[in-house]
Design a protein around this motif. Structure first.
Motif, mmCIF file in Angstrom:
data_model
loop_
_atom_site.group_PDB
_atom_site.id
_atom_site.type_symbol
_atom_site.label_atom_id
_atom_site.label_comp_id
_atom_site.label_asym_id
_atom_site.label_seq_id
_atom_site.Cartn_x
_atom_site.Cartn_y
_atom_site.Cartn_z
ATOM 1 N N ASN A 127 -12.696 -5.633 6.638
ATOM 2 C CA ASN A 127 -12.926 -5.237 5.256
ATOM 3 C C ASN A 127 -14.092 -4.256 5.205
ATOM 4 O OD1 ASN A 127 -13.264 -4.955 2.533
ATOM 5 N ND2 ASN A 127 -13.622 -7.120 2.097
ATOM 6 N N GLN B 102 0.833 -1.203 0.000
ATOM 7 C CA GLN B 102 0.000 0.000 0.000
ATOM 8 C C GLN B 102 0.872 1.260 0.000
ATOM 9 O OE1 GLN B 102 -3.540 -0.361 -0.305
ATOM 10 N NE2 GLN B 102 -2.529 -2.276 -0.864
ATOM 11 N N GLN C 196 -8.193 -2.541 -1.188
ATOM 12 C CA GLN C 196 -8.156 -3.977 -0.960
ATOM 13 C C GLN C 196 -9.501 -4.464 -0.438
ATOM 14 O OE1 GLN C 196 -4.949 -5.735 1.170
ATOM 15 N NE2 GLN C 196 -3.362 -4.575 0.127
ATOM 16 N N LYS D 258 -3.973 3.425 -5.932
ATOM 17 C CA LYS D 258 -4.056 1.968 -5.852
ATOM 18 C C LYS D 258 -5.471 1.526 -5.475
ATOM 19 C CE LYS D 258 0.555 0.208 -5.238
ATOM 20 N NZ LYS D 258 1.327 -0.888 -4.623
#
Length: 217
Positions: free
Chosen positions: A133, A58, A207, A204
């Motif tokens: 998450n 990351q 996730q 990015k």
């Protein structure tokens, strides 16, 4: 390195020219010490106009990107914030200086510990760091006044849109490489959202996010 000179140059040469003109934000960037949140191996790059590598592949966002998002979210002292993607804890520290409380969530255990350690060392007390998450949001403390998504998504899932209050804002990076857009989404009613494209960038992917076909706006 002359830290204060490097910090001053970052603010005046990178951030202010990128339409960050809110003096309170500029002052905050001088107060929250970015070098305290940068991995030791990259300490010399703390004030450089670039993303800085973090564990698990990351990155810390570039300073000017963080500053623009912070300015455009316009967080107020009574508001509660959800940050999706804790990273090093730096963005959470900035948000915490503007908000009542920040909950920042990361899927990577190493980053959860890094953010907790950095925030504690910096004396930030109104941030909780959770592991999990949150790519579809974090319902435990919803609804939020502000949601800041620190990784890119193909689109904002309905589950996140539903977790912001009417009048609340979501900052997100939307799209796929090579070009993405930073967007500010404001919930104007129970069923309506106003979308403003802020700037083009490349960030990015977040996730744990679902496949693009599972997203809708």
């Amino acid at each position: 390195m002359d830290l204060e000179k490097a910090r001053f140059n970052m603010i005046e040469q990178q951030i202010r020219p990128w339409d960050v003109l809110d003096q309170e934000i500029l002052d905050l960037l001088a107060v929250v010490k970015r070098e305290q949140f940068v991995p030791a191996a990259y300490a010399s790059l703390a004030f450089v106009d670039m993303e800085i590598p973090l564990p698990a592949g990351q990155n810390m966002l570039a300073p000017r990107v963080e500053a623009r998002i912070l300015q455009d979210l316009a967080v107020r002292k009574h508001e509660n914030v959800l940050e999706i993607g804790a990273g090093s804890g730096y963005m959470a520290a900035l948000l915490a200086n503007r908000a009542r409380h920040v909950l920042t969530v990361d899927i990577v255990p190493e980053l959860v510990e890094l953010a907790r350690t950095n925030l504690a060392n910096a004396g930030v007390t109104n941030v909780d760091v959770a592991e999990g998450n949150a790519a579809d949001g974090w319902s435990a403390a919803a609804p939020y006044d502000v949601i800041c998504i620190s990784g890119s998504l193909p689109a904002i899932p309905q589950s996140i849109l539903s977790q912001v209050k009417v009048g609340g804002r979501i900052a997100a990076f939307i799209g796929e490489l090579p070009v993405m857009e930073a967007r500010l989404v404001t919930r104007v009613s129970e069923t309506e959202y106003q979308v403003v494209n802020l700037f083009e960038t490349a960030v990015k992917p977040l996730q744990g996010a679902a496949r693009p076909s599972q997203f809708q706006f």
